[in-house]
Every structure is written in structure tokens, then in C-alpha cells.
Design a protein around this motif. Structure first.
Motif, PDB file in Angstrom:
ATOM      1  N   ARG A 125       0.844  -1.262  -0.055  1.00  0.00           N
ATOM      2  CA  ARG A 125       0.204  -0.103  -0.012  1.00  0.00           C
ATOM      3  C   ARG A 125       1.002   1.148  -0.108  1.00  0.00           C
ATOM      4  N   MET A 174       2.076   4.156  -3.177  1.00  0.00           N
ATOM      5  CA  MET A 174       1.837   5.725  -3.183  1.00  0.00           C
ATOM      6  C   MET A 174       2.884   6.813  -3.402  1.00  0.00           C
ATOM      7  N   ARG A 186       5.609   8.636  -5.150  1.00  0.00           N
ATOM      8  CA  ARG A 186       5.981   8.908  -6.497  1.00  0.00           C
ATOM      9  C   ARG A 186       7.071   9.317  -6.933  1.00  0.00           C
ATOM     10  N   ILE A 191      -6.371  -2.433  -5.404  1.00  0.00           N
ATOM     11  CA  ILE A 191      -6.561  -1.002  -5.456  1.00  0.00           C
ATOM     12  C   ILE A 191      -5.263  -0.478  -5.587  1.00  0.00           C
ATOM     13  N   ALA A 231      -4.710   0.565  -9.291  1.00  0.00           N
ATOM     14  CA  ALA A 231      -5.363   1.837  -9.658  1.00  0.00           C
ATOM     15  C   ALA A 231      -4.254   3.104  -9.153  1.00  0.00           C
ATOM     16  N   LYS A 232      -3.650   2.934  -7.993  1.00  0.00           N
ATOM     17  CA  LYS A 232      -2.588   3.673  -7.596  1.00  0.00           C
ATOM     18  C   LYS A 232      -1.496   4.042  -8.551  1.00  0.00           C
ATOM     19  N   GLN A 247      -2.383   5.941 -11.729  1.00  0.00           N
ATOM     20  CA  GLN A 247      -2.471   7.119 -11.627  1.00  0.00           C
ATOM     21  C   GLN A 247      -0.978   7.679 -11.589  1.00  0.00           C
ATOM     22  N   LEU A 248      -0.176   7.105 -10.952  1.00  0.00           N
ATOM     23  CA  LEU A 248       1.344   7.550 -10.798  1.00  0.00           C
ATOM     24  C   LEU A 248       1.991   7.347 -12.282  1.00  0.00           C
ATOM     25  N   SER A 301     -11.547  -0.191  -8.449  1.00  0.00           N
ATOM     26  CA  SER A 301     -10.427   0.203  -8.942  1.00  0.00           C
ATOM     27  C   SER A 301     -10.573   0.387 -10.454  1.00  0.00           C
ATOM     28  N   ALA A 342     -13.126   1.062 -12.018  1.00  0.00           N
ATOM     29  CA  ALA A 342     -14.022   2.305 -12.172  1.00  0.00           C
ATOM     30  C   ALA A 342     -12.887   3.650 -12.358  1.00  0.00           C
ATOM     31  N   GLU A 343     -12.040   3.729 -11.465  1.00  0.00           N
ATOM     32  CA  GLU A 343     -11.202   4.936 -11.068  1.00  0.00           C
ATOM     33  C   GLU A 343     -10.300   4.838 -12.315  1.00  0.00           C
ATOM     34  N   ASP A 373     -12.023   6.346 -15.071  1.00  0.00           N
ATOM     35  CA  ASP A 373     -12.172   7.732 -15.057  1.00  0.00           C
ATOM     36  C   ASP A 373     -10.986   8.529 -15.295  1.00  0.00           C
ATOM     37  N   MET A 374      -9.779   7.712 -15.120  1.00  0.00           N
ATOM     38  CA  MET A 374      -8.715   8.866 -15.499  1.00  0.00           C
ATOM     39  C   MET A 374      -8.449   8.683 -16.956  1.00  0.00           C
ATOM     40  N   ARG A 420      -9.338  13.091 -15.678  1.00  0.00           N
ATOM     41  CA  ARG A 420      -8.536  13.901 -14.803  1.00  0.00           C
ATOM     42  C   ARG A 420      -7.017  13.761 -15.340  1.00  0.00           C
ATOM     43  N   ARG A 423     -18.420  13.034  -9.503  1.00  0.00           N
ATOM     44  CA  ARG A 423     -18.981  11.819  -9.541  1.00  0.00           C
ATOM     45  C   ARG A 423     -18.992  11.282  -8.109  1.00  0.00           C
ATOM     46  N   ASP A 478      -9.283   2.954   1.809  1.00  0.00           N
ATOM     47  CA  ASP A 478      -8.145   2.736   0.932  1.00  0.00           C
ATOM     48  C   ASP A 478      -8.277   3.453  -0.492  1.00  0.00           C
ATOM     49  N   TYR A 479      -7.447   4.506  -0.564  1.00  0.00           N
ATOM     50  CA  TYR A 479      -7.393   5.144  -1.911  1.00  0.00           C
ATOM     51  C   TYR A 479      -8.864   5.695  -2.139  1.00  0.00           C
ATOM     52  N   ILE A 514     -11.774   4.598  -0.999  1.00  0.00           N
ATOM     53  CA  ILE A 514     -12.660   3.776  -0.965  1.00  0.00           C
ATOM     54  C   ILE A 514     -13.165   3.069   0.484  1.00  0.00           C
TER      55      ILE A 514
END
Lengths: 725, 444
Positions: A121, A125, A127, A156, A159-160, A163-164, A196, A198-199, A202-203, A606, B75, B120-121, B123
């Protein structure tokens, strides 16, 4: 129970501390000594104190290497604390985290699932690209972990990571693992994988085809729904509401499978279920009396016994649902009666719902509501009273019987008699609206006018622009009912420059309409003020046009026409969504956009902030860099800012905002032009009432009334106007 | 889908925070306090969601803190966020007893740990306190112990992600008992003349389970009987209308997540594996019309500029053998009234100037009895005009009636079955009716 002597020994050992204590001052030097102390308890205390300093906003990043030394421990709490520290600085000082990379990789293989989770986790996160490169093996492994708790965390992390670093995420192929997690046997993993995905969608909607994935897994979703935590249910219901059923049968099936959740204790689950039902409802053959409607209705009602914030969300959503299914709550009017300890924002929404809900064919119900609203209008919170008064006229106009409206009027008069200045604004607007609904009723008109005429200085009683504008309109509409007409007009005329645009417009129009009844100087003075002194463009243009009309040779007839024009009949003062907007809002129930009634037309992707990732350096170099940073900071003991990232961030944001503001401005300017233009060609319609009937309607009417009066002139007028620009 | 959760003090300044995503600037929260202040200055309408610069602030208030979730996605499921914020308060309440500025400051470590686990994140993840307590323990682990029993060191319980995520295995009690409390709260709005404007019953079935193993429980209530029974007792007149409502009322049941909803949906049977300890099994709402249980006949006379006279006759309109306890009648008086003078037959009366009210307390109020009181307060000789408008608060009544439910709901049976252990168990049932938070009489 161990024997007593052992217990005493243990107690002593725990309470008597040999290890030196850390003071509360939180000086960096002291903390540093504490962190490397030989006593484990002191070290732990020092970590806690360090985190406390971090919580209050002090920069303790210089302690990074010392804190990190404490990471390799069997004490889980201590490990958690160190991770917490690391995670916090992952945000602001990503370079420093490189020092911890080895521990992460080791921890990701720890036998304890809790530690495996923490490692993965935290890693996902940070970067720093080099760290992200190390993530591949641990992430893959944890995605396939035996323990569902680890898997649900790992999905999850995908998804993180996305994003990175999107490219890396695709390159590693973990997205495939993520997709296959939708078939996991554990419901929570399925739910997190859905969230995840869905995220990620979304991006960047082009990477995974979320729609078809949901399509493929509808059966699984419905199956796991009964077995997972409340939050997982919300996620899965959310995914289901994105799915369009193939046919009526499937839609009915989905509805049947989810309705049980209308009885879940968590209001968010209930709302998510309602959303799914509403999405599928149009495809089934239902009628307003069917069982599902009753179930929906009682679910909505049950939301009204939730905390106020939730009620607020519910009320806003009920407002949307009601427009689609007006009968849905028709028997539940009383639920929305105001409780005296409701927060104000709930009270206001409740009045809105009450008025929409009441059945306009049901006199008894309307009368009940009328007494209730009367009660509200005598409360003491000004916003609430104002809304209640507005509600009175809305209700009256909705029911639309003369007798009923007379009752409403009586209440308004009673309110005015209570001699409170703060409500006069609202009463004035309410009465004008009633008159616009019943223009033929002369009794009512004279009753109202006599009250308003009795106000010696209306400009002092009335505060808002809209109220003043209404008052002035009334002067022009029923001049014979105002014995002191001239005085009243003069009061407003004197203050012309201080008024806002609606009132200015209204004064201008009224004086022109009444020019035969008022002394010529009044007309002259208003036209001069409106052309020379005002700063309102609309007003000036209108005045110029009037002036030209009036100064023409055969103007009598033309002006006559102008004055005859009355605003359109007021059918309702309750605003409605356009059908298009309504459909969009129904799909976004429960979201923030549903609160503002502003659907996201196109889901903006985003901006993924790759720039923040520290790139392109060898790991050794980075480590040196980090160490150097630390060294320099330690030397100076200055709280250095690693400002680069932050600044970049802000610059970016600013840039975005600026462009959007610019475009907005452009649009609004265009709108203004449109407005002006419309005005120029039509002249008759008082702009002041636009706000009452909705702008779009207003503009339509403007267009519908082609200027009979000045057909011949309109071209030249238009030309004039165009010249002006 | 919150990007960050902040605990803020009463002014909106951050106390403690946890960021879940880096899509909002660190400085976003600094704006919250000023947004709040600006709004408060402008008007008293403060909605629970604020926007500034594309950032959404969703917040709830609890004692002297604000709990704020920040996001920049429109959203975002706002209902979920609010439900989650309330859940945080619940969970923290279980860990810290009271949730307020002081306790937040004192317990930052445990709160950080919890926030890590709850979400978490952005959620929401695991919020079941009973399970969290097994691996997030407030007392720190003793180092020696942890080293010795390495295998036993805090691990997420395996049940956490199972379908029964609220109960772990291996729970043992010497005596197996289940306590069932049925609490009905009555909300009622009446006029001074006795006309009932709104009434509702909010019922909760609470269970305290002290049962070993993985017991399967089945609860039987006089399901179909509930509402018809009420009819025969109270008023047979509007039989027809009430019957029609029956179905709707029944559907207003809400269940704890341990109840098998689909089973209830199809077979109307309430079955569940209970969490250990206290929890709310279900709640329900009824809006059948009921008589006021405690009725106050109010008579208020204002002699402006000199005094105000209040007469109140309270009557317990319940069965003779029942007794209402802890009855509190809060009667509003003008803010500028003073020097109170009371006469009363029972209980005690005091003037509460900070609430501008007088409070009449009656410890025990048997059914059918009628008590009365009179109060006189002086008013200042010069008074502002708006005073009349200010004094619009209703009379509030609070009470409890043990061993009695207004709706007539009854537990028929509570069957406890533990397939492996097959122990003997004892279910206990208790009923209570009380006033809800809105049992009020409107003064004219």
C-alpha cells in the motif's frame, strides 16, 4: 491468569520505565537521540512524538533516516508508525523514500498479511519512478496472494499505480490481473476490483472497456451482492447502475434481485439501490400502482429518518425523482413537515418538496399544507420565513382557485400587518406573482394595491432588486389603484442610479407606460438618467430605443402598443428541469452533481500528474541526492521546502483555472450580446420577470413576440444597436 | 471516493488528516475555515457541502469537531461519503468513548491506524468495530510478547473478508444469553388544541448477544398481527384506511447487514448470524395515528410589559398499570422573562434561563393520572416588538414508558441454533416506549 507475583512483576516492569523519557517539546535533536536510543521503548516513544510533530504541521523530514532505522522490527505497532511516517513524506519528499525501498520489498513477503498489505500500500503511493519499478514483483505476487485481505488491497494498488505511471502500469500487464480479479471468489476483492477499474476508467476511458466488463459480470455482481460489506455493496450497486439491461426481462430480474437492499440500514446502500431500480424501471412494464413504486416510496421515506446531511442528499434526489415519477410519494406529505430542530438547509429543501408533492386536485391536502406554511412563515429564521412565503404563493398558484388564492392573500396580508420589515420583500413578490396568475381579478388587485399604496416609503421597506422591480411593475400595471402614484414614482426615480439593473429597467418601462399620466418632466428625467447616468448596458440601450420611438412623428400609436403589452400569464412558479437534463440527473443520483443539479456533460478525464514522479535518475544517484538533501538540511537546521513539486502543482492548477475562466467569460459575453440583441428588437417585454419564469422560456417568448409595434423601425433599431457595439 | 479526510476544530482548522490520493493540493483544507466563516457571516443556511475552486468539501459536525472529506470529483457518491463520515464517528466512539477535539489530539496514533484500515485510496473498506478491534488494539503491544508469539501478532482475522465479515470464530461464553430490547420512540407534533399534525413511531430492535460459536438466530415477531392488533385496541373507525397502509408500513423495516435480506424478501423470515456484543438488528417506522401518550393542556397568558402566566395540565394517557418515568416538560418562555414563581402538585420545576424555558420534571407518572402546575414570570416593562415573534418554540416533552410498546409489536420467539455446539441458550426480551427527538406541542 498467571500467578499473582508474576503479575506484580509484570506490572512493575511496565510501569517503571528505565528508559529515558522524551519530553513533549519535540525538539529535533532530542527526537533524534530518542530514535537511535538503545531502549526500544524510548525509540518507540520517539517515533510517536515525531509523528505528533508531523501532525501539528512541523517539518520532521530531517529525521527520515533515523526513523527508517526502526522499520525492521517485529513490533507491528512500531512498524505501522514508521510506515505512517514514510507515507506522509511520500507526499512531500518522494526522494527520501528511496532509502526505504529494500524494506518495502522484504516486507511485501512477510508472513503476516497485515505487513504485506502495508508494504504494498505504501509502495504504490510513492511518486518515485525507481521505486515504482521495484513494485512489479510484489504487486504481482500480492494480486495472487492466498489471503483475500491482501488481494483486496492489491487490486486497489493497481489503480494507484495507474495514476502515478500509466505506461508502467500497462507495461507490467497488471491490468489483466485486475480484470480477472472480477471473477475472484471473495466478494470484497470483487468490489474493490470494480472500484479500482472504475477509477482507471475515469482517468483514461480508452484503456479498459468498463462497460463491457460490467456487462460480462452482471451475474457475479448480483450473486456477491448479498454477501459483502455495506461499502462493497455500494460499489457493486454503483456498477450495476451503469449497466443497461438487454431487455425488459433482464431489467425486471435486476430489479427483483436488488430490491431487498432497499431495507438495508445504511442509507447510502438504500440510495444506491434506488438508483439501480430507477435506471431499469423504464424498460419494464410497470404502472404507478405497482409494488415496486410502493417499495421505492417507502425507501425514500425511510431516508428521512437518517442524519440531516443524508436527508439533504435524499431531499435533493427526491426532487429529481419526483419530476420523473410525480406520484411516487403522494401519500407521504406529512413526512416532509418540518421538525423544529431540523437544520435550516434541510428545512428549506423540505418546503420545496412539500410544494412539489402536494396534489393540486386535492383541496383538503392543499389547505392542510397552507396552514402548515402559514405556521412556518411566522417563525423567526429569516431565510426560512422567506422561503415559506415564497412557498405560499407557489402553492396558491399551483392550486389556482380564486378562493384559495384569496386565502393565501389573507395570510400574506396578516403577515404584513405584523409589521416586520424583513418579510415585506417576500410578501411583495408573492402578491405580484398572484396577480400575474389572476390578472382578471380586479378585487384582488385593488386589495393588494391599497396595501402597497399605504407604504409611505417603499424604497425603505424593500431591499432586494427583485422586490423593488415587482413593486414598480405593479405601479405601471394598476396605476388607477395608486392614489399617490406620482409620489411613489418620484421616490424611485430619485434613487434611480443606486438601483440595480432589474429595478432600473422596471422604472424605465413603467415611466414610459405611464407617460401620459405623469408630468412630462418625469419622462424626460428618466430617459436622461437611463441614457447618461446608468452603468447598466441593457438599461441604456432600452432607454435609447424608447427615446427614439417617442421622438418619432407618429409615435402615438406605437407607444400605445408598447404600453399595452403585459407579461405572459404566470402558470407556475415552480421551476422544472428540461427533459434532457432530467434524464442525465437520474443517471447521477447520489453523486455530488445531483446535489447541484449539474450533471457532468462529458466526463472530464483527470489530469494525471506524471510530472510529480521523480524520473530519469539512477537509484544510486537518487540515494545520494536524498542524503545530500538531508545533510544540507541537518546542517542548516532550516526547514527547507522541497518547493519544486508543489509549485509546479499550483502552476498547473492556475493555468487550468485561467483558461476555464477565460472561456467562461467569452461565453458570458456572447450571452450578453444575445440578450441585448433580443431586447433591441422586441422592446415590450419587461426583462424583470425573466427570473420568475426561467430564462429559456423568457427568451422564447421574446422571440415569439416579434415586434409588431416597430416592425418598420426594427431594422433601423437593429442597425443602431449594431452600431453601438 | 474521498481524496482526504480531515478532522477540524470548531473553527474549521485542521487537527489531524489522512490523505488517500494526491489529486488535491495540500493547501485545500486551509480554505475550509474561511469558507465556513464567510458563509456564517452571510446567512444561517450552511449546507453540508461547500465548493471552492473545483474542490468539494463535504462535512459533518460532531460535538466540537468537523469531519471533512475533500474531493474534486463530481461523480463522487455523496451519500456514501456522508454515511462513511458518520461511520468514522461510530468507530472512533467505540475506541475512544468520546469523540471530541481533546480525544482526537490525544489519540492521533490509533486514529491514523484506523483511518488506514477504514479507507483505502478513498474507497471505504472495513468499518466493523468488532472485527477491527481484533487487529487494531489500542494498548500498544508489549515488545517482548510480540517477539515471543510472533505468529499471534496482530493479523487481520480471516473472517474479515468472508461473507460473515462481522463475526470471528472461536467466541466462547460460559452462559449463552441473548438480550433483546425493543425500543419505540414516538415523534408527535400537536397543536395546543390537541389536534395531531404528525405522528410516527420509530422502533429499534437492539440485541446484545453473548453467544458462543457461530449461532444462527431466527426471530419471530407477531408479523402480520402488529398493525391489525393496534386497530382493535385503539380505533376501529378508520379500519379501512389503516389496512391499506399496512403493507407500506411493513416495508419500512431496515435491517442490520447480518440479516439475510433475500431470505426476508422471499420468505418473510428474519434470520441472521449476530455480531458479538451490542448491535441494532432492525428498525422500523410506523405512521399510524396514535393518541398522545403524555398530553399537556397548555394555557399561556401574556400580559405584555408586566408578566406571563402559564398553566399546564399534564395527563398520562396510558394504561393504568403502566407508568411513565423521567417525564420532562420543557415550556418556552420569553427570553427577557425573570423572577419565576411556581405552583405545582408533583415533581420539580426549575427555570432554565439559557434555554429560555422552564423545565418540569416528574420522576414517575402513573397511567391515567393528571398533574398540573402554574408558573408566573415577570416581563420587563419595556419590550421590543419582535419579542412576540421570537417566542415561537414549541413545548417539548420527554418520557419513558417501560414494559410497553405503542405499536403492539411482540416477540413470538427467538430461536438460537449453533450447529456445532448445540448449547442451551437464554433469550431475554424487554420492551420500552420513549419520546423521540420531536415530541412537541405547538403554541399558538
Amino acid at each position: 491468569m498467571p500467578p499473582l507475583d508474576k503479575r506484580i512483576k509484570k506490572f512493575l516492569k511496565n510501569s517503571i520505565r528505565i528508559a529515558p523519557k522524551i519530553s513533549d517539546k519535540g525538539e529535533l535533536a532530542e527526537l533524534r537521540t530518542g530514535l537511535v536510543s538503545q531502549y526500544p521503548q524510548t525509540r518507540k516513544d520517539a517515533i510517536k512524538k515525531t509523528i505528533q510533530q508531523m501532525t501539528v504541521g512541523k517539518d520532521v523530514s530531517t529525521l527520515f533516516p533515523d526513523v527508517l532505522k526502526n522499520m525492521a522490527t517485529n513490533d507491528i505497532e512500531q512498524k505501522k508508525l514508521v510506515y505512517l511516517y514514510v507515507m506522509n513524506y511520500a507526499e512531500t519528499h518522494p526522494e527520501l523514500c528511496i532509502l526505504a525501498v529494500n524494506t518495502f520489498v522484504t516486507d511485501a513477503q512477510d508472513p503476516n498479511p497485515l505487513i504485506r498489505c502495508m508494504a504494498i500500500r505504501t509502495m504504490s503511493m510513492i511518486r518515485v519512478e525507481k521505486i515504482l519499478e521495484y513494485i512489479e514483483i510484489p504487486l504481482r505476487r500480492t494480486l495472487q496472494d492466498d489471503n483475500p485481505y491482501v488481494r483486496k488491497t492489491a487490486v486497489i494498488c493497481v489503480a494507484k499505480l495507474f495514476q502515478l505511471n500509466k505506461e508502467l502500469c500497462i507495461e507490467l500487464g497488471v491490468l489483466e490481473d485486475l480484470k480477472s480479479s472480477l471473477d475472484d471468489e471473495n466478494p470484497m476483492v470483487v468490489a474493490n476490483a470494480t472500484a479500482s477499474l472504475a477509477e482507471i476508467n475515469d482517468m483514461d476511458p480508452s484503456i479498459v472497456d468498463l462497460k463491457s466488463l460490467i456487462q460480462l459480470h452482471v451475474k457475479q455482481f448480483l450473486a456477491v451482492l448479498n454477501e459483502c460489506t455495506e461499502w462493497a455493496r455500494i460499489t457493486i450497486l454503483g456498477a450495476l447502475s451503469e449497466y443497461s439491461a438487454r431487455d425488459g426481462l433482464e431489467a425486471q430480474d435486476i430489479i427483483d434481485r436488488v430490491t431487498a437492499h432497499l431495507q438495508h440500514v445504511n442509507p447510502a446502500v438504500v440510495l444506491a439501490t434506488i438508483k439501480v431500480v430507477i435506471k431499469n424501471l423504464p424498460q419494464t412494464d410497470f404502472n404507478p400502482n405497482s409494488l415496486i413504486m410502493k417499495k421505492l416510496s417507502s425507501a425514500l421515506v425511510s431516508l428521512m429518518s437518517s442524519p440531516p446531511e443524508m436527508q439533504y442528499v435524499a431531499l435533493k434526489n427526491i426532487r429529481i425523482i419526483l419530476e420523473k415519477y410525480p406520484e411516487i410519494l403522494s401519500k407521504e406529505l406529512r413526512i416532509f413537515y418540518i421538525k423544529f430542530n431540523d437544520p435550516l438547509y434541510v428545512k428549506l429543501e423540505k418546503i420545496d418538496i412539500l410544494i412539489r408533492l402536494v396534489d393540486k386536485g386535492n383541496l383538503k391536502q392543499c389547505s392542510l399544507l397552507l396552514t402548515e406554511l402559514k405556521e412556518y412563515s411566522m417563525e423567526f429564521e429569516p431565510e426560512f420565513v422567506s422561503r415559506a412565503i415564497q412557498g405560499l404563493s407557489q402553492l396558491g398558484i399551483k392550486f389556482s382557485g380564486e378562493k384559495f388564492l384569496q386565502k393565501v392573500l389573507d395570510i400574506l396580508i396578516e403577515l404584513i400587518d405584523r409589521d416586520q420589515n424583513s418579510i415585506k420583500d417576500d410578501c411583495c413578490i408573492a402578491m405580484c406573482n398572484i396577480l400575474r396568475h389572476l390578472p382578471e381579478n380586479t378585487d384582488m388587485a385593488s386589495q393588494i394595491c391599497s396595501i402597497l399604496n399605504a407604504w409611505e416609503s417603499p424604497d425603505e421597506y424593500l431591499r432586494t432588486d427583485v422586490a423593488k422591480c415587482n413593486y414598480v411593475w405593479l405601479l405601471g400595471q394598476y396605476p388607477e389603484n395608486f392614489p399617490s402614484l406620482k409620489a411613489k414614482v418620484n421616490i424611485f426615480l430619485e434613487l434611480f442610479n443606486q438601483e440595480e439593473s432589474l429595478t432600473q429597467t422596471s422604472i424605465l418601462i413603467t415611466v414610459v407606460r405611464l407617460h401620459s399620466k405623469l408630468p412630462g418632466s418625469t419622462l424626460q428625467s428618466v430617459l436622461e438618467k437611463a441614457t447618461k447616468e446608468t452603468t447598466e448596458l441593457d438599461v441604456r440601450d432600452m432607454a435609447i430605443m424608447y427615446w427614439r420611438c417617442l421622438s418619432m412623428d407618429d409615435s402615438e400609436e406605437l407607444v400605445e402598443e408598447l404600453c399595452k403589452i403585459i407579461p405572459p400569464h404566470l402558470e407556475t412558479t415552480i421551476d422544472q428541469f428540461s427533459p434532457d437534463l432530467l434524464e442525465k440527473l437520474l443517471l447521477e443520483l447520489g453523486t455530488i452533481s445531483s446535489i447541484y443539479f449539474k450533471p457532468q456533460a462529458n466526463r472530464r478525464t483527470r489530469d494525471v500528474s506524471y510530472e510529480n514522479v521523480v524520473k530519469g535518475k539512477e537509484i544510486n544517484e537518487l540515494q545520494d541526492l536524498a542524503k545530500n538533501e538531508l545533510a544540507s538540511k541537518a546542517n542548516e537546521e532550516v526547514l527547507l521546502d522541497f518547493g519544486d513539486d508543489d509549485e509546479e502543482d499550483e502552476d498547473e492548477l492556475d493555468g487550468d483555472n485561467l483558461t476555464s475562466v477565460r472561456t467562461n467569460k467569452k461565453y458570458s459575453a456572447l450571452d450578453d450580446l444575445d440578450d441585448l440583441f433580443n431586447f433591441g428588437t422586441t422592446t415590450g417585454k419587461p426583462k424583470s420577470f425573466k427570473d420568475d419564469i426561467g430564462i429559456s422560456q423568457g427568451i422564447n417568448e421574446l422571440n415569439l413576440r416579434p415586434s409588431v409595434d416597430s416592425n418598420s423601425r426594427s431594422q433601423s433599431n437593429t442597425q443602431e444597436l449594431l452600431d453601438l457595439f | 471516493m474521498a481524496s482526504a479526510i480531515y478532522f477540524c476544530d470548531i473553527k474549521g482548522r485542521p487537527l489531524l488528516s489522512r490523505k488517500y490520493r494526491d489529486d488535491i493540493p495540500l493547501t485545500a483544507i486551509d480554505k475550509f475555515a474561511s469558507l465556513l466563516a464567510d458563509l456564517e457571516e452571510e446567512s444561517s443556511v450552511i449546507p453540508p457541502c461547500l465548493t471552492y475552486n473545483n474542490t468539494q468539501y463535504l462535512f459533518i459536525q460532531h460535538s466540537d469537531i468537523y469531519l471533512v472529506a475533500i474531493t474534486n470529483l463530481l461523480r463522487t457518491n455523496i451519500a456514501e461519503v456522508f454515511a462513511f463520515l458518520y461511520k468514522i464517528i461510530d468507530v472512533l466512539g467505540d475506541y475512544l468513548k468520546t469523540v471530541e477535539e481533546e480525544s482526537i489530539r490525544d489519540n492521533y496514533v490509533i486514529i491514523y491506524e484506523l483511518l488506514d484500515e477504514l479507507m483505502d485510496y478513498g474507497i471505504p473498506q472495513i468499518t466493523e468495530t468488532k472485527m477491527l478491534k481484533q487487529y487494531i488494539t489500542q494498548k500498544s503491544f508489549k515488545l517482548v510478547k510480540a517477539a515471543k508469539k510472533k505468529q499471534n501478532a496482530a493479523r487481520p482475522p480471516s473472517a474479515l473478508t468472508d461473507s460473515v465479515s462481522w463475526r470471528s470464530e472461536g467466541i466462547k461464553y460460559k452462559k449463552n444469553e441473548a438480550f433483546l430490547d425493543i425500543v419505540e420512540s414516538i415523534n408527535m407534533l400537536m397543536t395546543q388544541k390537541g389536534q395531531i399534525l404528525r405522528s410516527e413511531i420509530l422502533g429499534v430492535v437492539k440485541i446484545k448477544s453473548r453467544l458462543s460459536g457461530m449461532p444462527d438466530l431466527k426471530l419471530g415477531i407477531n408479523d402480520k398481527g402488529i398493525f391489525s392488533k393496534q386497530l382493535t385496541e385503539d380505533d376501529t373507525n378508520n379500519n379501512a384506511t389503516s389496512k391499506k397502509q399496512n403493507k407500506i408500513e411493513l416495508e419500512d423495516l431496515k435491517f442490520h447487514q447480518c440479516v439475510r435480506l433475500s431470505k426476508f424478501e422471499t420468505e418473510k423470515i428474519i434470520t441472521f448470524i449476530p455480531p458479538d456484543g451490542d448491535f441494532e438488528l432492525m428498525n422500523y417506522r410506523l405512521s399510524t395515528s396514535i393518541k398522545p401518550l403524555i398530553w399537556c393542556d397548555m394555557n399561556v397568558q401574556v400580559h405584555s410589559n408586566s408578566r406571563i402566566e402559564i398553566h399546564c395540565r399534564a395527563k398520562a394517557q396510558i394504561k393504568k398499570k403502566s407508568t411513565a418515568t423521567n417525564v420532562e416538560i420543557l415550556i418556552p418562555v420569553p427570553e427577557d422573562a425573570d423572577t419565576p414563581n411556581f405552583k405545582y402538585s408533583h415533581g420539580s420545576i426549575k427555570w432554565v434561563p439559557e434555554k429560555s424555558a422552564i423545565l418540569w420534571k416528574i420522576r414517575s407518572f402513573p397511567g391515567g393520572k393528571e398533574y398540573s402546575m402554574a408558573a408566573e414570570l415577570c416581563l420587563p416593562s419595556t419590550s421590543s416588538k419582535s419579542e412576540e415573534v421570537q417566542n415561537k418554540k414549541p413545548v417539548q416533552v420527554k418520557f419513558q414508558i417501560p414494559y410497553f410498546t405503542t405499536s403492539g409489536i411482540q416477540v413470538r420467539y427467538l430461536k438460537i441454533n449453533e450447529p456445532k455446539l448445540q448449547y442451551k441458550s437464554y433469550p431475554w426480551v424487554r420492551y420500552i416506549t420513549q419520546s423521540g427527538d420531536d415530541y412537541t406541542i405547538r403554541l399558538i
